[in-house]
Design an enzyme around this catalytic site. Structure first.
Site, PDB file in Angstrom:
ATOM      1  N   PHE A   1     -42.174   4.936   2.346  1.00 23.37           N
ATOM      2  CA  PHE A   1     -43.613   5.117   1.778  1.00 23.37           C
ATOM      3  C   PHE A   1     -44.000   6.621   2.211  1.00 23.37           C
ATOM      4  O   PHE A   1     -43.894   6.750   3.263  1.00 23.37           O
ATOM      5  CB  PHE A   1     -44.452   4.213   2.104  1.00 23.37           C
ATOM      6  CG  PHE A   1     -44.676   2.969   1.033  1.00 23.37           C
ATOM      7  CD1 PHE A   1     -43.524   2.789   0.206  1.00 23.37           C
ATOM      8  CD2 PHE A   1     -45.413   2.148   1.309  1.00 23.37           C
ATOM      9  CE1 PHE A   1     -43.525   1.562  -0.355  1.00 23.37           C
ATOM     10  CE2 PHE A   1     -45.499   0.760   0.330  1.00 23.37           C
ATOM     11  CZ  PHE A   1     -44.376   0.631  -0.213  1.00 23.37           C
TER      12      PHE A   1
ATOM     13  N   CYS B   1     -40.779   3.470   6.363  1.00 20.57           N
ATOM     14  CA  CYS B   1     -39.418   2.705   6.403  1.00 20.57           C
ATOM     15  C   CYS B   1     -38.166   3.826   6.842  1.00 20.57           C
ATOM     16  O   CYS B   1     -37.151   3.270   7.104  1.00 20.57           O
ATOM     17  CB  CYS B   1     -39.137   2.129   5.213  1.00 20.57           C
ATOM     18  SG  CYS B   1     -40.428   0.876   4.548  1.00 20.57           S
TER      19      CYS B   1
ATOM     20  N   HIS C   1     -36.394  -6.650   5.376  1.00 21.61           N
ATOM     21  CA  HIS C   1     -36.375  -5.084   5.595  1.00 21.61           C
ATOM     22  C   HIS C   1     -37.554  -4.977   6.793  1.00 21.61           C
ATOM     23  O   HIS C   1     -38.590  -5.622   6.857  1.00 21.61           O
ATOM     24  CB  HIS C   1     -37.432  -4.599   4.497  1.00 21.61           C
ATOM     25  CG  HIS C   1     -37.507  -3.062   4.297  1.00 21.61           C
ATOM     26  ND1 HIS C   1     -37.327  -2.456   5.297  1.00 21.61           N
ATOM     27  CD2 HIS C   1     -38.087  -2.265   3.210  1.00 21.61           C
ATOM     28  CE1 HIS C   1     -37.424  -1.235   5.190  1.00 21.61           C
ATOM     29  NE2 HIS C   1     -37.759  -1.091   3.841  1.00 21.61           N
TER      30      HIS C   1
END
Length: 411
Positions: free
Chosen positions: A399, A162, A339
């Site tokens: 992540f 992300c 997201h």
């Protein structure tokens, strides 16, 4: 000598709109891009999460049929955003060898990969399309943008979950400082609203399960937040040196003043609970921008609406800014657009660019009861940023412990 790097074009295809201006307008209006999914597989597979924030305008409405056929959706969205951004920049006349692409994705061609696996199992190897690998590879989107726009300086791909497309902007900043190109198209894309990703994220308790009310599911900083909302789309920014932009008479939105990239080295999915890596990324961005903490007038927070992540980011900001962080207008735009994983950083960078240009912090919707452990200056309505010089930071964390921050200054 450090060059001033500026933004001269923006483009986006997001859950809020088919263009960057449409997305910005919907964001300021407090709209939500989240809705129930209507695909048959949602009920057939009895998925625990039945909603997402799909792109408002489908690629089929914009691209040629051959582009839809030969590109995974992640590359389709990329073309839409990049073409809009370059056109918005005035379609600069630049030698192909001086036009670069710094692109990003968190996952890549997921739909192509899994559709091909279904075809292999059900129909055999002879029915697997020869373009499967070129469509699924993570760098396919960068290649598609490069070939479509004639960019031959480089076409690079950042894959940092992300944080990916915020890193692509920091990469573009560096490449322009190094003189590797005159103009760089930076951004990212994601299109993985798919049963496997919804099931996996739901299994790790990362997604909101507000199936009965998708529009209010993403609620950063609210006491009842229960996870993020999957989004999709792409965003792109055209970057160039101020000297080059002024020489061709380009309009300038804002300056990319610096960037910071760090790693937590803590956990594959969870952020460092104290936010030390994120704090270092913020400090690095401010240092490169030759700015102090007192110069920052706006924060576009990563704020995914997860119970753990929102607090960790607050601790990082508190470590950098001290108590002053409680006075800085903060926006958590994922409340509206969800997201977009590898595409979200570029979209939020555009919103930060427009925030400093218009001196207006976007609203954070769905904030009905603020978490007392996160006393940030967040509002459900727009917040004025004042008449003076503006400096925003836009945060992205992913992540694997990836942290990336860009500093954006008004011009």
């Amino acid at each position: 000598m450090t060059k001033k790097i500026v933004v001269t074009g923006i483009g986006a295809s997001s859950p809020l709109g088919g263009t960057a201006p449409e997305s910005w307008t919907a964001l300021l209006a407090g709209e939500s891009g989240a809705a129930s999914l209507t695909q048959e597989w949602v009920s057939e597979l009895q998925l625990p999460v039945t909603f997402a924030a799909e792109a408002k305008v489908r690629p089929e409405e914009v691209l040629e049929r051959v582009e839809i056929k030969r590109l995974d959706p992640v590359s389709q969205f990329s073309l839409i955003a990049a073409r809009e951004a370059l056109a918005d920049a005035g379609s600069p006349e630049v030698e192909p060898e001086r036009l670069g692409v710094d692109w990003a994705t968190g996952i890549g061609g997921l739909w192509t990969l899994l559709d091909a696996w279904d075809t292999l199992r059900e129909k055999g190897p002879r029915r697997v399309l020869p373009m499967t690998v070129p469509m699924l590879m993570p760098n396919a989107a960068a290649a598609a943008v490069s070939m479509s726009l004639g960019a031959r300086a480089f076409a690079r791909t950042d894959v940092s979950a992300c944080a990916s497309s915020t890193e692509s902007i920091t990469n573009a900043y560096d490449h322009l400082q190094q003189g590797l190109a005159d103009v760089v198209i930076a951004g990212g894309s994601e299109s993985c609203i798919h049963p496997i990703t919804l099931a996996s994220f739901a299994s790790m308790q990362a997604l909101s399960k507000r199936n009965d009310d998708p529009a209010t599911a993403s609620r950063p900083y609210d006491v009842s937040r229960d996870g993020f909302v999957m989004g999709e789309g792409a965003a792109a920014l055209v970057l160039e040196t101020e000297e080059h932009a002024k020489a061709r008479g380009a309009k300038i939105y804002a300056e990319i003043a610096g960037g910071g990239v760090t790693s937590d080295s803590y956990h594959i999915t969870a952020p460092d609970p104290e936010g030390w890596g994120a704090a270092r990324a913020v400090r690095a961005a401010l240092e490169q921008a030759d700015a102090s903490v007192d110069d920052v007038t706006h924060v576009n927070a990563h704020a995914t609406s997860t119970p753990v992540g929102d607090i960790a980011e607050y601790k990082a900001l508190l470590a950098v800014f001290g108590d002053r962080v409680h006075e800085i207008p903060v926006s958590a735009t994922k409340a509206s657009h969800g997201h977009l994983l590898g595409g979200t950083g570029a979209l939020e960078a555009i919103f930060a660019v427009l925030a400093v240009q218009n001196r207006l912090a976007p609203p954070t919707i769905n904030l009905t009861e603020k978490d007392p452990e996160i006393p940030l200056a967040v509002q459900g309505s727009t917040q004025p940023l004042g008449d003076g010089p503006q400096l925003a930071i836009s945060n992205s964390f992913g992540f694997g412990g990836h942290n990336s921050v860009v500093a954006i200054r008004s011009v």
